[in-house]
Design a protein around this motif. Structure first.
Motif, PDB file in Angstrom:
ATOM      1  N   PHE A 210       0.854  -1.187   0.000  1.00 58.07           N
ATOM      2  CA  PHE A 210       0.000   0.000   0.000  1.00 58.07           C
ATOM      3  C   PHE A 210       0.885   1.231   0.000  1.00 58.07           C
ATOM      4  O   PHE A 210       1.941   1.222   0.637  1.00 58.07           O
ATOM      5  N   VAL A 211       0.425   2.266  -0.672  1.00 58.20           N
ATOM      6  CA  VAL A 211       1.121   3.539  -0.561  1.00 58.20           C
ATOM      7  C   VAL A 211       0.471   4.284   0.594  1.00 58.20           C
ATOM      8  O   VAL A 211      -0.712   4.623   0.526  1.00 58.20           O
ATOM      9  N   ALA A 212       1.246   4.451   1.674  1.00 61.64           N
ATOM     10  CA  ALA A 212       0.677   5.055   2.886  1.00 61.64           C
ATOM     11  C   ALA A 212       0.691   6.570   2.785  1.00 61.64           C
ATOM     12  O   ALA A 212       1.674   7.163   2.342  1.00 61.64           O
TER      13      ALA A 212
ATOM     14  N   SER B  95       5.995   8.647  -0.770  1.00 61.71           N
ATOM     15  CA  SER B  95       5.371   7.672  -1.655  1.00 61.71           C
ATOM     16  C   SER B  95       5.942   6.279  -1.393  1.00 61.71           C
ATOM     17  O   SER B  95       5.830   5.380  -2.206  1.00 61.71           O
ATOM     18  N   GLU B  96       6.598   6.128  -0.253  1.00 63.36           N
ATOM     19  CA  GLU B  96       7.190   4.839   0.129  1.00 63.36           C
ATOM     20  C   GLU B  96       6.089   3.796   0.362  1.00 63.36           C
ATOM     21  O   GLU B  96       5.250   3.973   1.245  1.00 63.36           O
ATOM     22  N   PRO B  97       6.022   2.740  -0.432  1.00 64.40           N
ATOM     23  CA  PRO B  97       4.958   1.770  -0.203  1.00 64.40           C
ATOM     24  C   PRO B  97       5.214   0.920   1.053  1.00 64.40           C
ATOM     25  O   PRO B  97       6.359   0.681   1.418  1.00 64.40           O
ATOM     26  N   VAL B  98       4.135   0.531   1.694  1.00 66.03           N
ATOM     27  CA  VAL B  98       4.234  -0.327   2.882  1.00 66.03           C
ATOM     28  C   VAL B  98       3.795  -1.719   2.471  1.00 66.03           C
ATOM     29  O   VAL B  98       2.726  -1.891   1.872  1.00 66.03           O
ATOM     30  N   LEU B  99       4.655  -2.693   2.772  1.00 64.38           N
ATOM     31  CA  LEU B  99       4.307  -4.059   2.415  1.00 64.38           C
ATOM     32  C   LEU B  99       3.412  -4.640   3.514  1.00 64.38           C
ATOM     33  O   LEU B  99       3.823  -4.781   4.662  1.00 64.38           O
ATOM     34  N   ALA B 100       2.165  -4.952   3.161  1.00 60.07           N
ATOM     35  CA  ALA B 100       1.216  -5.494   4.148  1.00 60.07           C
ATOM     36  C   ALA B 100       1.261  -7.020   4.144  1.00 60.07           C
ATOM     37  O   ALA B 100       1.239  -7.647   5.199  1.00 60.07           O
TER      38      ALA B 100
ATOM     39  N   VAL C 196      -1.607 -18.894  11.450  1.00 57.79           N
ATOM     40  CA  VAL C 196      -0.999 -17.868  12.303  1.00 57.79           C
ATOM     41  C   VAL C 196      -0.116 -16.982  11.431  1.00 57.79           C
ATOM     42  O   VAL C 196       0.793 -17.475  10.759  1.00 57.79           O
ATOM     43  N   PHE C 197      -0.400 -15.671  11.452  1.00 61.99           N
ATOM     44  CA  PHE C 197       0.379 -14.713  10.680  1.00 61.99           C
ATOM     45  C   PHE C 197       1.468 -14.073  11.530  1.00 61.99           C
ATOM     46  O   PHE C 197       1.296 -13.894  12.733  1.00 61.99           O
ATOM     47  N   THR C 198       2.562 -13.702  10.885  1.00 65.66           N
ATOM     48  CA  THR C 198       3.599 -12.913  11.562  1.00 65.66           C
ATOM     49  C   THR C 198       3.152 -11.450  11.568  1.00 65.66           C
ATOM     50  O   THR C 198       2.203 -11.083  10.866  1.00 65.66           O
ATOM     51  N   GLY C 199       3.845 -10.619  12.316  1.00 73.50           N
ATOM     52  CA  GLY C 199       3.608  -9.169  12.263  1.00 73.50           C
ATOM     53  C   GLY C 199       3.976  -8.634  10.881  1.00 73.50           C
ATOM     54  O   GLY C 199       4.507  -9.375  10.046  1.00 73.50           O
ATOM     55  N   THR C 200       3.749  -7.346  10.651  1.00 74.12           N
ATOM     56  CA  THR C 200       3.966  -6.709   9.339  1.00 74.12           C
ATOM     57  C   THR C 200       5.394  -6.871   8.826  1.00 74.12           C
ATOM     58  O   THR C 200       6.312  -6.643   9.613  1.00 74.12           O
ATOM     59  N   PRO C 201       5.619  -7.214   7.572  1.00 70.20           N
ATOM     60  CA  PRO C 201       4.620  -7.641   6.600  1.00 70.20           C
ATOM     61  C   PRO C 201       4.118  -9.042   6.913  1.00 70.20           C
ATOM     62  O   PRO C 201       4.904  -9.930   7.253  1.00 70.20           O
ATOM     63  N   GLY C 202       2.821  -9.206   6.815  1.00 69.21           N
ATOM     64  CA  GLY C 202       2.201 -10.470   7.220  1.00 69.21           C
ATOM     65  C   GLY C 202       2.527 -11.612   6.278  1.00 69.21           C
ATOM     66  O   GLY C 202       2.438 -11.487   5.058  1.00 69.21           O
TER      67      GLY C 202
END
Ligand code: ATP
Ligand code: MG
Length: 267
Positions: free
Chosen positions: A17-19, A24-29, A214-220
């Motif tokens: 996502f572009v936060a 304009s640094e994208p965040v990997l979700a 079970v997911f890890t924390g970000t990035p999931g």
């Protein structure tokens, strides 16, 4: 050609996502998420806040697309809004100007189901969750638990083969939650849709699921998968007493705890 029997398949899915406010640094979700859900399977997604659970459901519902990889529903890649899945979001989203009956009939109405059949089907579900007598009440005249019930039957009455549920019992008190878990299991047993269920409550995940991701924390990403072998039908009121419950709960908690602690040190 490979035969695809899965209801839902994630194949090496990434979502960035572009936060706002971070340039304009994208965040990997989501990072390299791969899993499947079989027809009739009840799968829970658990993990720390922000690990991408809701994002996974949105990708199946086609409200957003993956940055890389494929999300498929019944063998075909999801492109655009996927109206053939039922989606129960965190807010109940009942229409305030419609009665309980009007809300439950809504999806059938949109499907063009005839009035008489709508009435009969809606009433069957209203009766099943003990809301008989409240058909003509408006959402503001119902308790929190009643509104959740209404939101759930409004989606299940439509009989979709895949139902997405995002923390549907989140803000409710502990007793009402367990009652609704039992009701949900009863409703699910009737038509056995595939369910993808997001929760922070590990006991709830165990009581309901066939499998827990079970997911890890970000990035999931998926850290581990647990198969819940406890026999069905299950009684959420007595799930703690079921042999195997304690070991599974401890293992899940140990996994999640590390992720929550890491997420805290990062943020
Ligand atoms: N539309 C969006 N635009 C920008 N960033 C987003 C958007 N949707 C989600 N994110 C980011 O993606 C990450 C995953 O969000 P998501 O809502 O899927 O998490 P979650 O696991 O459902 O968390 P929670 O348990 O708190 O509901 C978060 O960092 C979030 O800020
Ligand atoms: Mg969420």
């Amino acid at each position: 050609m490979q035969q695809t029997m899965e209801s839902v398949r994630f194949d090496h899915v990434y979502k960035a996502f572009v936060a706002r406010g971070r340039g304009s640094e994208p965040v990997l979700a989501l990072q390299d998420v791969t899993f499947t859900a079989a027809p009739g399977e009840f799968v829970s997604l658990v993990g720390p806040s922000g690990c991408g659970k809701s994002t996974c459901l949105n990708l199946i519902a086609g409200l957003d697309g993956p940055s890389e990889g494929t999300v498929a529903h019944q063998g075909s890649a999801v492109r655009g809004v996927n109206t053939s899945v039922g989606y129960i979001t965190q807010d109940d989203n009942l229409l305030p100007w419609r009665s309980l009956r009007g809300n439950v009939e809504l999806s059938l109405e949109l499907q063009g189901v005839a009035r008489r059949e709508r009435r009969t089907r809606a009433q069957e579900f209203i009766d099943l969750v003990g809301l008989a007598g409240f058909e003509d009440h408006y959402p503001h005249e119902l308790s929190g638990g009643m509104r959740k019930r209404a939101g759930i039957i409004r989606t299940l009455v439509y009989d979709s083969s895949v139902v997405l549920m995002d923390e549907p019992f989140g803000p409710l008190d502990a007793q009402t939650r367990v009652i609704l878990q039992a009701e949900l299991l009863r409703l699910w047993e009737r038509s056995r849709p595939t369910v993808l269920f997001v929760t922070h409550d590990l006991v709830e995940a165990i009581a309901l699921s066939d499998r827990i991701l079970v997911f890890t924390g970000t990035p999931g990403t998926i850290k581990r998968e647990y198969r819940v072998e406890l026999p069905r039908p299950r009684d959420p009121f007595r799930i703690h007493e079921t042999p195997g419950f304690g070991e599974l709960h401890d293992a899940l908690w140990a996994d999640i705890r590390v992720e929550i602690e890491q997420a805290r040190t990062v943020s």
